[in-house]
Design an enzyme around this catalytic site. Structure first.
Site, PDB file in Angstrom:
ATOM      1  CG  HIS A 161     -10.379 -93.431   0.944  1.00  0.00           C
ATOM      2  ND1 HIS A 161     -11.451 -93.226   0.107  1.00  0.00           N
ATOM      3  CD2 HIS A 161      -9.524 -92.403   0.706  1.00  0.00           C
ATOM      4  CE1 HIS A 161     -11.257 -92.126  -0.599  1.00  0.00           C
ATOM      5  NE2 HIS A 161     -10.090 -91.602  -0.247  1.00  0.00           N
ATOM      6  CG  HIS A 177      -3.858 -92.098  -2.254  1.00  0.00           C
ATOM      7  ND1 HIS A 177      -3.726 -91.259  -3.341  1.00  0.00           N
ATOM      8  CD2 HIS A 177      -5.065 -91.801  -1.705  1.00  0.00           C
ATOM      9  CE1 HIS A 177      -4.799 -90.493  -3.442  1.00  0.00           C
ATOM     10  NE2 HIS A 177      -5.618 -90.802  -2.459  1.00  0.00           N
ATOM     11  CE  LYS A 223      -6.993 -91.071  -6.992  1.00  0.00           C
ATOM     12  NZ  LYS A 223      -7.837 -90.775  -5.839  1.00  0.00           N
TER      13      LYS A 223
END
Length: 288
Positions: A161, A177, A223
């Site tokens: 993730h 990220h 995103k």
């Protein structure tokens, strides 16, 4: 006089994070080892067919890829293609992938940054002192699979993730990220950088700083707002996020280090795994 335990712990954590930062010898230097091009401020549209692209060019204009030959970078990059990005698709973990996960953990626990984090966690009785047991703890936090929302089968992990990224329903990008994955996917043509994002309270982004909020599309998903460290080593992020996950019951931890006043968002999954974690830049400060 009441003592604010949270404030004390944030101060204590900030001192450790500053040490991690000072010992991150593999961090890249902006303008020398890499260059980014911020371009315009992204629009607010959530649609993946958004025409208000505020950046006609890629985010990264240059990265010295010799850096990627360093042991921790090499081990990290080998993990990035081990995942099925769509949530709901069960992950099949092969013995080779398990070995790659262990190789990565072996490489990072040798680094100064990870040793500093480990030392602090042992002192606080949050991690075992033995390296092998510590590695097992890290494996459980980051690599053990769990079922993300809406799925009945194990289809996600903290590592996938946060560092690789996932898509939900093919239209929304969740997680994602990490700057190395962003750079590599942009180079392959899978990422379209849409511009930086700021709100009323956040500082203007700076091409020579190491934290950026941005909007991008990946594959067919968008995103709308992501936040990442740029140019830091994999071991720095791993150490920082592990530290925040284990030492704070709060899902938002404020830390100050170098030029940055930052909130580390860290969502727990069943208290055993990392759900998501990323930095939010609150303000710039004079360097420590």
């Amino acid at each position: 006089m009441m003592i604010d335990i949270d404030r004390l712990s944030d101060r204590e954590l900030s001192a450790v994070v500053q040490k991690l930062w000072d010992n991150d010898v593999n961090r890249l230097k902006p303008g020398k080892d890499y260059r980014i091009s911020l371009q315009g401020k992204a629009g607010n549209s959530m649609g993946s067919t958004d025409n208000s692209d505020a950046a006609g060019f890629p985010l990264f204009t240059f990265v010295d890829e010799n850096i990627f030959k360093k042991e921790t970078f090499l081990a990290f990059i080998s993990l990035l293609d081990n995942y099925e990005s769509d949530t709901g698709e069960p992950e099949i973990v092969t013995p080779e992938e398990v070995a790659e996960n262990h190789k990565f953990l072996d490489s990072i626990i040798q680094t100064s940054t990870m040793k500093i984090a480990h030392e602090y966690l042992v002192e606080k009785q949050l991690s075992p002192e033995d390296d092998t047991e510590f590695k097992e703890q890290l494996y459980r936090i980051w690599f053990e699979l769990y079922a993300r929302r809406g799925s009945s089968r194990p289809d996600s992990s903290g590592f996938e993730h946060v560092f690789v990224g996932e898509t939900r329903g093919g239209r929304t990008v969740i997680g994602f990220h990490n700057w190395i994955q962003l750079y590599l996917q942009e180079k392959l043509g899978h990422i379209d950088y849409k511009g930086y994002t700021v709100n009323a309270n956040s500082p203007q982004p700076d091409e020579n700083k190491h934290i950026l909020a941005l909007q991008f599309s990946w594959k067919n998903g968008i995103k709308p707002k992501g936040s990442i460290f740029i140019g830091v080593s994999p071991e720095f992020e791993f150490a920082l996020y592990t530290l925040c996950f284990l030492s704070s019951p709060n899902e938002r931890v404020k830390v100050q280090f170098s030029f940055y006043d930052v909130e580390i968002v860290c969502h727990h999954y069943n208290q055993k795994h990392i759900g998501t974690t990323y930095p939010v830049l609150l303000r710039y400060q004079n360097p420590k």
